[in-house]
Scaffold this motif. Structure first.
Motif, PDB file in Angstrom:
ATOM      1  N   ASN A 251      -8.990  15.121   4.185  1.00 61.20           N
ATOM      2  CA  ASN A 251      -7.706  14.590   3.731  1.00 61.20           C
ATOM      3  C   ASN A 251      -6.583  15.260   4.514  1.00 61.20           C
ATOM      4  O   ASN A 251      -6.484  16.491   4.534  1.00 61.20           O
ATOM      5  N   ASP A 290      -2.612   8.274  -0.285  1.00 56.94           N
ATOM      6  CA  ASP A 290      -2.959   8.439  -1.690  1.00 56.94           C
ATOM      7  C   ASP A 290      -1.748   8.981  -2.437  1.00 56.94           C
ATOM      8  O   ASP A 290      -1.261  10.077  -2.147  1.00 56.94           O
ATOM      9  N   LYS A 291      -1.262   8.220  -3.401  1.00 55.39           N
ATOM     10  CA  LYS A 291      -0.012   8.591  -4.076  1.00 55.39           C
ATOM     11  C   LYS A 291      -0.164   9.833  -4.955  1.00 55.39           C
ATOM     12  O   LYS A 291       0.827  10.502  -5.247  1.00 55.39           O
ATOM     13  N   ASP A 292      -1.392  10.129  -5.390  1.00 52.26           N
ATOM     14  CA  ASP A 292      -1.599  11.290  -6.251  1.00 52.26           C
ATOM     15  C   ASP A 292      -1.701  12.584  -5.440  1.00 52.26           C
ATOM     16  O   ASP A 292      -1.040  13.573  -5.749  1.00 52.26           O
ATOM     17  N   SER A 293      -2.536  12.571  -4.408  1.00 47.33           N
ATOM     18  CA  SER A 293      -2.730  13.779  -3.606  1.00 47.33           C
ATOM     19  C   SER A 293      -1.767  13.877  -2.430  1.00 47.33           C
ATOM     20  O   SER A 293      -1.677  14.927  -1.794  1.00 47.33           O
ATOM     21  N   ARG A 294      -1.060  12.783  -2.134  1.00 48.49           N
ATOM     22  CA  ARG A 294      -0.125  12.726  -0.996  1.00 48.49           C
ATOM     23  C   ARG A 294      -0.848  13.047   0.309  1.00 48.49           C
ATOM     24  O   ARG A 294      -0.343  13.758   1.173  1.00 48.49           O
ATOM     25  N   THR A 295      -2.066  12.537   0.441  1.00 53.38           N
ATOM     26  CA  THR A 295      -2.846  12.766   1.652  1.00 53.38           C
ATOM     27  C   THR A 295      -3.398  11.447   2.163  1.00 53.38           C
ATOM     28  O   THR A 295      -3.420  10.437   1.447  1.00 53.38           O
TER      29      THR A 295
END
Length: 411
Positions: A251, A290-295
């Protein structure tokens, strides 16, 4: 004072000396200088557990150095390729993975594959016994029989029609029946073929078993059935994966996206194989964040002919930021001068990354500011000077000596 004058000179000298010693002792106890126990903690830590403090460093005898496995490395600036280092996980190549399930419900008659087995393309993995296959093979036998009768009838009608012995409508009827029998036979063969059984296996007897074969060469990585269990098309009974190439999935943070491109060279290291590197190439960078992990997910493809890279193992991947370019160091990516130390040289002391520097005959702890990691080494942004000698191996032994010394001083 009168009594002092009346004493002999020798006794007066002894009494004066005793008085001076008493005054000196009282002065020392009243807090003139700090006792040695109040010296700085670093000096005390460096002096304990087998070494002795001299100039703030841990001094060790040659036999203690050998026993602790201490090795030194001189720090010199080197050309380091501009890279991105991320933690990653090994995955099976999803493009070369088969979840094998039967086309029709059946019971497992025999199993010819176990977990971890290497199988070849077309190899029989299991044999299933199915009621549907038995019914289809019985239908095929009936169709074969009807076709033979219709064919014989048609041949007889053809011969009689040539002699004008039978009416034309009888000949046309025999031809029509023959064509219908042929159509029924082809339908029965096709149905059996769709169920995964070759019509050639049916030879005047009902066949209810059929094999499950490997679609390509690979390794059995999952086995979900046993002999006698019921298998259905909705659930795979075996999973076969070609592990000659594996995926290294990582990621990427938003700050790394400008440096990583598809086609970039990468180097993969694993704790399982210290000192070894595996070459790979970036084959995929996701288009969505990925909006949650910002990766963003990235994938590196690595050759695995010897099978040492196992799915789900953790790895560290160093990706060259400029695919195809070659810097002064000869590695992919733009090279720049930097100092680095082996990862094993860095220990945590009071939460601060620290290395031990050998100077003035002792090992002195030195706080550093670490940078990126690459191929088992860590770039040092500050805290070291070129030419200094750093403990490359044995740092944990020195740290243990310091901690042991601190514990002893507290008691």
């Amino acid at each position: 004072m009168t009594a002092m004058r009346t004493l002999p000179p020798t006794k007066r000298l002894l009494r004066a000396s005793a008085l001076a010693v008493l005054l000196w002792t009282l002065a020392g106890c009243s807090g003139g200088e700090k006792p040695a126990a109040q010296a700085p903690a670093v000096a005390k830590a460096a002096s304990g557990a087998g070494g002795h403090e001299e100039g703030g460093g841990i001094k060790l005898a040659p036999e203690e150095v050998a026993r602790s496995g201490i090795k030194l490395e001189q720090i010199t600036p080197q050309a380091i390729a501009d890279t991105v280092t991320v933690t990653a996980t090994i995955r099976a190549n999803q493009d070369r993975m088969a979840r094998i399930a039967p086309r029709v419900e059946g019971r497992i008659a025999t199993l010819h594959a176990n977990l971890g087995d290497n199988v070849k393309a077309g190899q029989t993995l299991a044999v299933l016994d199915s009621l549907a296959v038995g019914e289809a093979s019985a239908t095929l036998i009936q169709a074969q029989s009807a076709d033979r009768v219709a064919e014989a009838d048609f041949k007889r009608a053809t011969a009689l029609n040539a002699e004008e012995i039978i009416p034309q409508k009888e000949f046309l009827r025999a031809r029509s029946e023959h064509e219908k029998a042929q159509a029924s036979l082809r339908a029965a063969e096709d149905r059996l073929q769709l169920l995964g059984v070759s019509p050639k296996q049916v030879n005047q007897r009902v066949v209810s078993t059929f094999p499950i074969v490997a679609p390509f060469a690979g390794t059995v990585i999952e086995k979900k059935v046993t002999v006698g269990s019921l298998a259905s098309p909705s659930e795979p009974i075996l999973v076969v994966a070609d592990l000659s190439k594996v995926w290294i999935e990582a990621n990427l943070g938003e700050t790394m996206l400008s440096k990583v491109r598809v086609g970039a060279n990468a180097t993969v290291t694993l704790d399982a194989y210290p000192g070894e590197t595996f070459a790979g190439r970036v084959t995929y960078v996701a288009s969505l964040l990925d909006k949650d992990s910002r990766t963003v997910q990235a994938r590196i493809e690595v050759e695995n002919k010897d099978g040492r890279l196992k799915p789900e193992m953790f790895a560290s991947a160093t990706i060259a930021s400029a695919p195809g370019a070659t810097g002064k160091s000869g590695a992919a990516g733009q090279a720049q001068e930097a100092m680095s130390v082996p990862d094993a040289a860095i220990v945590l002391l009071q939460g601060q990354p620290t290395v031990f520097v050998f100077e003035h005959g002792g090992y002195e702890p030195r706080a550093i500011l670490p940078g990126d990691k690459l191929a088992g080494r860590t770039i040092v942004k500050s805290g070291l000077t070129a030419g200094e000698q750093v403990v490359a191996a044995g740092s944990y032994a020195l740290k243990a000596r310091m901690l042991k010394s601190q514990i002893g001083d507290e008691h």
